[in-house]
Design a protein around this motif. Structure first.
Motif, PDB file in Angstrom:
ATOM      1  N   ARG A  49       0.781  -1.155  -0.162  1.00  0.00           N
ATOM      2  CA  ARG A  49      -0.106   0.443   0.001  1.00  0.00           C
ATOM      3  C   ARG A  49       0.572   0.953  -0.552  1.00  0.00           C
ATOM      4  O   ARG A  49       1.999   1.358   0.993  1.00  0.00           O
ATOM      5  N   SER A  50       0.105   2.361  -1.013  1.00  0.00           N
ATOM      6  CA  SER A  50       1.403   3.626  -0.952  1.00  0.00           C
ATOM      7  C   SER A  50       1.384   4.291   0.428  1.00  0.00           C
ATOM      8  O   SER A  50       0.046   4.587   0.688  1.00  0.00           O
ATOM      9  N   ARG A  51       2.029   5.299   1.214  1.00  0.00           N
ATOM     10  CA  ARG A  51       2.104   6.380   2.038  1.00  0.00           C
ATOM     11  C   ARG A  51       1.460   7.745   0.654  1.00  0.00           C
ATOM     12  O   ARG A  51       1.071   8.212   2.117  1.00  0.00           O
ATOM     13  N   ASN A  63       0.515   8.189  -2.395  1.00  0.00           N
ATOM     14  CA  ASN A  63      -0.447   8.098  -3.060  1.00  0.00           C
ATOM     15  C   ASN A  63      -1.427   7.666  -2.808  1.00  0.00           C
ATOM     16  O   ASN A  63      -2.163   6.375  -3.184  1.00  0.00           O
ATOM     17  N   ARG A  64      -2.394   7.894  -1.434  1.00  0.00           N
ATOM     18  CA  ARG A  64      -2.910   7.563  -0.639  1.00  0.00           C
ATOM     19  C   ARG A  64      -4.494   8.302  -0.840  1.00  0.00           C
ATOM     20  O   ARG A  64      -4.532   9.361  -0.916  1.00  0.00           O
ATOM     21  N   GLY A  76      -4.103   3.610   0.957  1.00  0.00           N
ATOM     22  CA  GLY A  76      -3.415   3.462  -0.231  1.00  0.00           C
ATOM     23  C   GLY A  76      -3.593   2.459  -1.439  1.00  0.00           C
ATOM     24  O   GLY A  76      -1.944   1.956  -1.713  1.00  0.00           O
ATOM     25  N   GLY A 123      -2.706   3.569  -5.197  1.00  0.00           N
ATOM     26  CA  GLY A 123      -1.960   3.506  -5.300  1.00  0.00           C
ATOM     27  C   GLY A 123      -0.439   2.776  -4.783  1.00  0.00           C
ATOM     28  O   GLY A 123      -0.119   2.768  -5.830  1.00  0.00           O
ATOM     29  N   SER A 167      -2.537   5.606 -10.762  1.00  0.00           N
ATOM     30  CA  SER A 167      -3.559   5.215  -9.861  1.00  0.00           C
ATOM     31  C   SER A 167      -5.010   5.635 -10.313  1.00  0.00           C
ATOM     32  O   SER A 167      -6.209   4.942  -9.784  1.00  0.00           O
ATOM     33  N   ARG A 209      -8.720   3.206  -9.239  1.00  0.00           N
ATOM     34  CA  ARG A 209      -9.665   4.024  -8.347  1.00  0.00           C
ATOM     35  C   ARG A 209     -11.224   4.135  -9.438  1.00  0.00           C
ATOM     36  O   ARG A 209     -12.025   4.062  -8.646  1.00  0.00           O
ATOM     37  N   SER A 228       1.452  -2.584   4.370  1.00  0.00           N
ATOM     38  CA  SER A 228       1.817  -0.842   3.846  1.00  0.00           C
ATOM     39  C   SER A 228       3.563  -0.836   3.974  1.00  0.00           C
ATOM     40  O   SER A 228       4.030  -1.568   3.841  1.00  0.00           O
TER      41      SER A 228
END
Length: 64
Positions: free
Chosen positions: A10-12, A14-15, A19, A22, A32, A36, A63
């Motif tokens: 999971r992106s930090r 691009n969330r 996330g 992302g 992304s 979405r 994460s």
């Protein structure tokens, strides 16, 4: 020639919520926006498919 692929996380940066989109975008190397949009389309038939898939991905993906 070997290329090292980034781990699915999971992106930090691009969330929006957790996330997930992302992280998928960074893993596959695309915007992304498309992930979405796919989750948004999956929400249309009653919401359950999109929410369920998102929650499962949120629990499975570590994460960043």
């Amino acid at each position: 020639m070997t290329t090292q692929r980034q781990a699915l996380r999971r992106s930090r940066q691009n969330r929006v919520v957790a996330g997930v989109c992302g992280g998928l975008a960074e893993f596959f190397g695309i915007s992304s926006f498309w992930f979405r949009l796919a989750f948004l389309i999956a929400l249309i038939p009653g919401g359950v498919p999109g929410i369920l898939i998102y929650l499962v991905m949120m629990m499975i993906m570590p994460s960043d």
